[in-house]
Design an enzyme around this catalytic site. Structure first.
Site, PDB file in Angstrom:
ATOM      1  N   CYS A 104      24.272 -34.707  15.624  1.00  0.00           N
ATOM      2  CA  CYS A 104      24.107 -34.316  17.026  1.00  0.00           C
ATOM      3  C   CYS A 104      25.238 -33.396  17.468  1.00  0.00           C
ATOM      4  O   CYS A 104      26.335 -33.863  17.787  1.00  0.00           O
ATOM      5  CB  CYS A 104      24.046 -35.558  17.919  1.00  0.00           C
ATOM      6  SG  CYS A 104      23.904 -35.161  19.662  1.00  0.00           S
TER       7      CYS A 104
ATOM      8  N   CYS B 294      26.504 -33.931  21.061  1.00  0.00           N
ATOM      9  CA  CYS B 294      27.362 -35.117  21.216  1.00  0.00           C
ATOM     10  C   CYS B 294      28.762 -34.871  20.642  1.00  0.00           C
ATOM     11  O   CYS B 294      29.757 -35.271  21.226  1.00  0.00           O
ATOM     12  CB  CYS B 294      26.780 -36.327  20.492  1.00  0.00           C
ATOM     13  SG  CYS B 294      25.009 -36.535  20.660  1.00  0.00           S
ATOM     14  N   ASP B 295      28.837 -34.228  19.494  1.00  0.00           N
ATOM     15  CA  ASP B 295      30.100 -34.213  18.733  1.00  0.00           C
ATOM     16  C   ASP B 295      30.757 -32.841  18.587  1.00  0.00           C
ATOM     17  O   ASP B 295      31.881 -32.760  18.095  1.00  0.00           O
ATOM     18  CB  ASP B 295      29.839 -34.771  17.318  1.00  0.00           C
ATOM     19  CG  ASP B 295      29.304 -36.198  17.373  1.00  0.00           C
ATOM     20  OD1 ASP B 295      29.706 -36.929  18.288  1.00  0.00           O
ATOM     21  OD2 ASP B 295      28.487 -36.561  16.507  1.00  0.00           O
TER      22      ASP B 295
END
Ligand code: NAP
Length: 306
Positions: A133, A136-137
């Site tokens: 992701c 997200c990261d």
């Protein structure tokens, strides 16, 4: 507790189904494992959902879908469905935490989960450099070197996003031609931070506490070499989340749910929508269309069978 419609999964397909069943004044409960929006909530920017000419943040789009459905009465809870049983016309749904619900009709919108590479180091370094992701990261990789695996729209879209943070993004693809949407390909080819490693497959992820390298093999020459990277983002497609549905509805050979034109599965009163459906082209716009069709046919099923 008996609901008229129980929707499992809160992506665009499930939320649209919930919007329609709620507007039809059917008591409707949506059960979502994580956060409403599903995969869409993790997409930085969506450019091909009609009606948003400038594009829209995936998170905002899913929030709007959720709010719209709730406005008409859709109830949403968090929970992980472990089992569905059919007794007569009634479907009994059990959650991992022991809760149970009953429904006249079910709409399966369970989507799919990222496919794993299954190479050495993938599990060990998950969350320590290995990610599925970018939204997200990605921010953890400011000025770092990143490898993105895959040549589909997900890989290319997320590789472009990651160039905001990374010093360089290597796209490692097993062929010399991308599968991604053409407009994404054009952007990637003209992005100076993106470098392609063609005809190559990852063999091993290595490091100390966190990722330090990805071992890549050229499938044409057989040559193998470590690539110095701190991040490995894997986008090699998705597997349908249908393990708990085996024996309940007919699945195709890849475990996607087989439906007819009404989104009906092989089990009467159980419908399926979105990415989990066999033959789906996996677009937000088609998932919402599936949700509409399923909701209207669920209403019809209830009218005719109860
Ligand atoms: P995908 O289209 O199935 O692409 C997967 C990619 O990973 C392919 O390039 C494939 O290579 C590669 N791959 C598969 N298994 C591999 C392995 N074991 N090792 C190395 N590489 C491997 O998956 P996706 O990109 O996640 O897209 C899924 C669906 O969502 C598609 O229908 C796509 O159109 C849609 N989507 C659309 C958008 C958009 O419209 N902007 C964005 C994201 C996703 P090969 O090409 O050689 O098979």
């Amino acid at each position: 507790m008996l609901f008229e419609v129980l929707i499992i999964g809160g992506g665009p397909g499930g939320l649209t189904a919930g919007l329609y069943t709620s507007r039809a004044r059917l008591s409707s409960l949506l059960i979502e494992k994580a956060i409403p929006g599903g995969q869409v909530a993790t997409i930085e920017w969506v450019e091909n959902y009609p009606g948003f000419d400038e594009g829209v943040a995936g998170f905002d789009l899913s929030q709007k879908m959720e709010n719209q459905a709730k406005k008409f009465g859709l109830e949403i809870i968090q929970g992980d469905v472990s089992d569905i049983k059919v007794e007569g016309n009634i479907k009994k749904v059990s959650l991992e935490d022991g809760q149970t619900f009953e429904a006249k009709s079910i709409i399966l919108a369970v989507g799919a989960s990222p496919r794993l590479l299954n190479i050495e180091g993938e599990t060990k370094y998950r969350g320590k450099g290995v990610s599925y992701c970018a939204t997200c990261d990605g921010a953890f990789f400011r000025d770092k070197k990143i490898a993105v695996i895959g040549g589909g729209s997900s890989a290319i879209q997320e590789a472009i996003f990651l160039t905001r943070f990374a010093e360089v993004v290597y796209i490692v693809h097993r062929r010399d031609e991308l599968r991604a949407e053409k407009v994404l390909q054009e952007r990637a080819f003209s992005n100076p931070k993106i470098k392609f490693i063609w005809n190559s497959v990852p063999e091993k992820i290595d490091g100390a506490d966190t990722v330090e390298s990805l071992h890549v093999k050229n499938v044409k020459t057989g040559e193998a070499a470590p690539l110095e990277v701190q991040g490995v983002f894997i986008y090699i497609g998705y597997n349908p989340s249908t393990e708990f549905l085996k024996g309940l509805v007919r699945l195709d050979e890849q475990s996607y749910i087989i439906t007819d034109d009404n989104m009906a599965t092989s089990a009467p009163g159980i419908f399926a929508v979105g990415d989990v459906r066999s033959g789906s082209v996996k677009q937000i716009s088609t998932a919402t269309g599936d949700g509409t069709v399923a909701a209207i046919n669920a209403e019809k099923y209830i009218e005719e069978n109860f």
